[in-house]
Each structure stands twice: as C-alpha cells, then as structure tokens.
Design an enzyme around this catalytic site. Structure first.
Site: not given
Ligand code: RIB
Ligand code: CA
Length: 315
Positions: A238
């Site tokens: 992500h």
């Molecule tokens: O939904 C994904 C996010 O949530 C990313 O930033 C992961 O590190 C968690 O923080």
C-alpha cells in the site's frame, strides 16, 4: 533540485518499504524528516520500529513521534496484519537512534518553514499528525506543494465495505486534509492492490546477499502470510504507492476527482466519497485519485532502491 518530502508513518511493513524507496533514491528525494503516528500498532511500538530500522540500516533522517490516538476517536489498531511488534518477521537490533522530538507537529512545522523551497507531505498512516499540523499552524499551507497519501478507496474499503484503515482510524483528521486546499494525491486501495508483490518476487529478495534486500524479503514473507490466510489474491504494498507516484508518475493512471470524507457515525464512516458523476464539472477537484499502475515497473523500481541500499548500508 531534489524533491523535499516528509513521511508520516505507522511502521508497519509497507511503511518501511515506502521509507526505503525514498532513502534508496537520494538523488531524487530530500527526506527532511520522518514522523510516527499510532495506527498499525501503538505509537510506542511504531516509533520503536522506526528507531530499530534506522539502527539496522546505519542511516537515518531527522525524526519525531506524534499522536498516540486519533483527534476525536478511540484508537483502532491494525495489528492483525503487522504482528505483535508492528514489524514482525525480522530480528532488528536494539535501537541506538534517538528522535529529534516527541512532538511531531512542532517538528514538522519547523522543518517545513525552514526548508528552502516547498515540501511534499507523504502520510502513509492515519492522518492525525497532518490534521493537527494544518489546524495548529496554518502558515505551513503555502509551503506545502502537495499531500501524497496512502489511504481511502473509491469502490470498497478494507476495514468496512466503505472505509479504508488509514481514513477510518481518524476521519476528522482526513476531513481537515481534504478540505485544506492543498492538492491531495490519493493512493487508495484500487491502485495499491494493482501494485501487489508475488511470492516469487519475495523469494528473489530472500535469496539476495544484500542485507537490506534480505531484510525486506523476510519482512514481506511475514506480511503476506496474513494476506494469504484471509484469501487475498495479491499482496498490496500500500504505502509504497504514495512515494512511487512522486518518483515515477508516468507508470500510474489516475482521475482528478472531488473527494469528500464521511465523518458520520454509521456504516459509511471513513468513506472517501468521490464524485464520479460525469456531468459534474469541478473547476479545481481536490484530489488526484490513482487508479492503476504498471506492476512490473513498480516492482522493478522498488527493488532497485533496495539494491542501492544494499550498497549504501553495507557493513
Ligand atoms: O489500509 C492500508 C494502510 O493501513 C497502510 O498504510 C498500512 O500500513 C496500514 O497502515
Ligand atoms: Ca501505513
């Protein structure tokens, strides 16, 4: 001139990969500071993880810890994904790296106001620190070029059917960010799932000699074990997207949309509501929503950063 950035994070496996992508491209990024926020784990644990990472790397940036909880709500942890420590999967050394400050908001203000040129903020956790910064020191707004976030989604969440974790944890902070007038670049779940890593690519990292690549391979083996277990078809990195877009915008596709944050208690709390109606024309839509990415190029550029750090951090 290098791009001045500040990363706000809750390390967190994908947060670490995002930090490494930036540190592994020192000719392009000037990382003027990194701050931590509670999210994947408690503030204490995510801050310890940043300090342990820097100690292992033998390199660092100015750093500060920030908010221990959202502005107006109780903290919800993302510990299912990242483990008890928040960064399970690698045996880091005890930290020798020390923070500049335990107040991320004044730390960010000082770094931004004293920086030559504008600064791009790269928050990849809940937006609490950024919301507090903009509300406390509005004078920073004119010095911020853009806010490249990992967060939100246009079609489906990961915490609820409508909400992604980073926005859901602190929707009030997200509301401040998206209403600030600063251009937002949103790496939501659509693009982050398009930039997923494979088991084979992780295995190739584990097989490398470099101490940073090997660390990343082992960390990602742990990280994907959760996703495997709940049936994910791809393993999204992500937070990497929020940095990668700044480095390689040409490998992404996007739409400029007006996005509003739902702060109402109920089933759609934390939704990033994008106006997709074709006939609605906004003069200045507030958000560049990233929707897709060239996955192979994404992985190639990320692995190049790890290889650079294998050399930069060799012992
Ligand atoms: O939904 C994904 C996010 O949530 C990313 O930033 C992961 O590190 C968690 O923080
Ligand atoms: Ca994160």
């Amino acid at each position: 001139m290098r791009k001045n950035i500040m990363i706000d994070c809750d390390p967190g496996h994908d947060d670490v990969m995002a930090i490494l992508l930036a540190l592994g491209n020192p000719d392009f990024f000037n990382v003027i500071g990194v701050t931590t926020v509670a999210g994947n784990q408690t503030l204490e644990k995510v801050t310890l993880n940043l300090r342990r990472l820097y100690t292992y790397l033998g390199m660092s940036t100015p750093a500060a810890s920030g908010a221990a909880k959202p502005i107006a709500r109780e903290l919800v942890l993302g510990d299912l994904v990242h483990g008890e420590s928040g960064l399970d999967g690698w045996d880091f050394p005890e930290p020798t790296f020390e923070l500049d400050s335990t107040n991320a908001v004044t730390f960010m203000r000082e770094k931004i106001m004293n920086c030559d040129g504008k600064v791009t903020l790269v928050p990849v956790g809940p937006l609490t620190n950024i919301g507090l910064l903009l509300a406390t020191f509005p004078e920073v707004i004119e010095k911020i070029e853009a806010i490249s976030i990992m967060g939100g989604s246009i079609y489906a969440g990961n915490m609820t059917p409508d909400a992604e974790f980073n926005i859901m944890v602190d929707p009030e902070a997200a509301w401040i960010v998206f209403k600030s007038g600063i251009p937002v670049i949103m790496s939501g779940l659509e693009v982050t799932h398009a930039g997923g890593i494979t088991h084979e690519e992780i295995a190739s990292l584990c097989a490398k000699d470099g101490r940073v690549s090997k660390m990343c391979g082992d960390l990602l083996k742990f990280y994907v074990s959760y996703h495997d277990g709940v049936g994910y078809a791809s393993f999204p990195l992500h937070d990497v997207c929020a940095v990668m877009y700044l480095l390689k915008p040409e490998i992404f596709t996007y739409q400029d949309l007006q996005v509003e944050i739902d702060c109402n208690d109920g089933p759609t709390l934390g939704r990033t509501a994008a106006d997709l109606r074709e006939w609605m024309k906004y003069e200045n839509p507030n958000t560049r929503v990233l929707l897709d990415v060239d996955r192979e190029k994404f992985i190639e550029v990320l692995f190049e950063a790890f290889t650079n750090l294998d050399v930069m951090c060799a012992q």
